[in-house]
Scaffold this motif. Structure first.
Motif, short mmCIF file in Angstrom:
data_model
loop_
_atom_site.label_atom_id
_atom_site.label_comp_id
_atom_site.label_asym_id
_atom_site.label_seq_id
_atom_site.Cartn_x
_atom_site.Cartn_y
_atom_site.Cartn_z
N UNK A 196 0.82 -1.21 0.00
CA UNK A 196 0.00 0.00 0.00
C UNK A 196 0.86 1.26 0.00
N UNK A 197 2.18 1.11 0.22
CA UNK A 197 3.08 2.25 0.32
C UNK A 197 4.13 2.26 -0.81
N UNK A 198 3.92 1.45 -1.83
CA UNK A 198 4.92 1.32 -2.89
C UNK A 198 5.05 2.59 -3.74
N UNK A 199 3.95 3.32 -3.91
CA UNK A 199 3.97 4.49 -4.78
C UNK A 199 3.97 5.76 -3.94
N UNK A 238 4.95 10.24 -3.90
CA UNK A 238 5.19 11.46 -4.67
C UNK A 238 5.85 12.49 -3.76
N UNK A 239 6.71 13.31 -4.31
CA UNK A 239 7.42 14.32 -3.53
C UNK A 239 6.97 15.70 -3.99
N UNK A 240 6.51 16.52 -3.05
CA UNK A 240 6.08 17.87 -3.37
C UNK A 240 6.54 18.82 -2.27
N UNK A 241 7.28 19.85 -2.64
CA UNK A 241 7.79 20.85 -1.70
C UNK A 241 8.55 20.19 -0.54
N UNK A 242 9.31 19.18 -0.88
CA UNK A 242 10.15 18.53 0.12
C UNK A 242 9.46 17.48 0.96
N UNK A 243 8.15 17.27 0.78
CA UNK A 243 7.42 16.29 1.56
C UNK A 243 7.07 15.09 0.69
N UNK A 244 7.24 13.90 1.24
CA UNK A 244 6.91 12.67 0.54
C UNK A 244 5.52 12.19 0.96
N UNK A 245 4.66 11.96 -0.01
CA UNK A 245 3.30 11.51 0.26
C UNK A 245 3.09 10.12 -0.32
N UNK A 246 2.33 9.29 0.39
CA UNK A 246 1.99 7.96 -0.07
C UNK A 246 0.77 8.04 -0.98
N UNK A 247 0.85 7.42 -2.14
CA UNK A 247 -0.30 7.31 -3.03
C UNK A 247 -0.85 5.89 -2.89
N UNK A 248 -1.92 5.72 -2.14
CA UNK A 248 -2.44 4.39 -1.88
C UNK A 248 -3.10 3.82 -3.14
#
Length: 322
Positions: free
Chosen positions: A177-180, A182-192
């Protein structure tokens, strides 16, 4: 990390080439000393890949040519699938990308779990939905051959055979569920990923449902999962998995004060008041109606006149932004 992935990829491909070369040179009795040198080199590379789920017992089996046909078939399948998941920055991490890379046949594929830094093998269903291809199968029930009345540790690790009935394991499901990201403004977000549920009863009625996963928790939260929101309709506009922790017969994490749902339902599931669904419950007989102490999905009740038991169920992940 990129440099480390490149080294691992190079070692992996070298290892695969050596296995195939050694098989032909040894089993066809070309030169014993050449086979010996190849085996020694392959063993050294295998040591470097100890964390990559490649085991030395595979090399020992190669030394016995009674395994010739089995090893040859396995190496051909492995080589074909392995060729597809190597990419410029590492390894493919789910079935969606494997399909996009050109491998369009359903089967067992090696997947790189990036947070665990290791391979695991999964069944990729490439024909499940006509408009979206490459679903990672995390659970399947087809005939009742595998016992799903198991404890917490088994549900965390996983069990069964990916080619038949199986459970991928809570820890692997969490990692998938955490394989994908994205990085935006230095923060990494999980795309479920999206969750697919494929259902068919003994009368032949079938349906496929797709949900959006809002959150999938780790072991610290007993794999707590928030609402799965359906991109759907009618009887299935609710959720099969509500707010709740995962429960098993030996781990009571449900939200019912005076009941032990996991023990009563003889399986592990995200149990919400023992009612809405349980796709891991005991497998029903053909003559049974669908009921809550066997494989159960509440939304099926209003789809047809007969409350026929479910014959086939599967759960899959689709990484929409892989």
């Amino acid at each position: 990390m990129l440099h480390q992935n490149r080294n691992l990829r190079k070692w992996f491909l070298d290892f695969l080439f050596l296995l195939l070369t050694f098989h032909w040179s040894y089993c066809k009795a070309v030169k014993a000393d050449q086979a010996s040198r190849l085996l020694h080199r392959a063993q050294k590379i295998s040591e470097s890949l100890r964390k990559g789920n490649l085991r030395n017992w595979q090399l020992r089996n190669l030394q016995n040519c009674n395994y010739k046909q089995q090893m040859y078939a396995n190496s051909i399948e492995f080589a074909e699938n392995a060729r597809k998941f190597v990419i410029s920055a590492g390894f493919l991490k789910e079935c969606t990308s494997i399909y996009a890379s050109g491998s369009t046949s359903s089967g067992i594929y090696p997947i790189w779990l990036k947070e665990r830094f290791q391979f695991t093998y999964v069944y990729c269903d490439m024909e499940l939905v006509s408009t979206k291809k490459g679903w990672t199968t995390i659970q399947r029930r087809i005939n009742g051959e595998v016992n799903f009345n198991r404890g917490w540790d088994d549900y965390v690790r996983g069990f069964g055979n990916p080619r038949g009935e199986f459970w991928l394991g809570l820890e692997n499901i969490y990692r998938f569920s955490r394989q994908t990201t994205t990085v935006s403004e230095g923060f990494t977000s999980i795309i479920t990923p999206d969750l697919g549920i494929d259902l068919e009863d003994w009368d032949g009625f079938s349906t496929f449902l797709q949900y959006e996963i809002y959150f999938f928790g780790s072991k610290k939260s007993n794999y707590y999962s928030t609402v799965f929101s359906l991109n759907g309709r009618g009887c299935f506009d609710g959720s099969p998995i509500y707010f709740g922790e995962f429960s098993t017969p030996d781990a009571d994490n449900d939200d019912v004060d005076q009941s032990y749902c996991g023990e009563d339902m003889k399986s592990g599931w995200w149990i919400h008041r023992c009612l809405q669904s349980n796709l891991n419950a005991p497998y029903p007989k053909q003559t049974h109606p669908m009921k809550s102490n066997e494989i159960f999905y509440e939304g099926m009740f209003c789809q047809k006149n007969k409350d026929t038991a479910l014959r086939y169920v599967s759960m899959t992940f689709y990484h929409t932004k892989a």
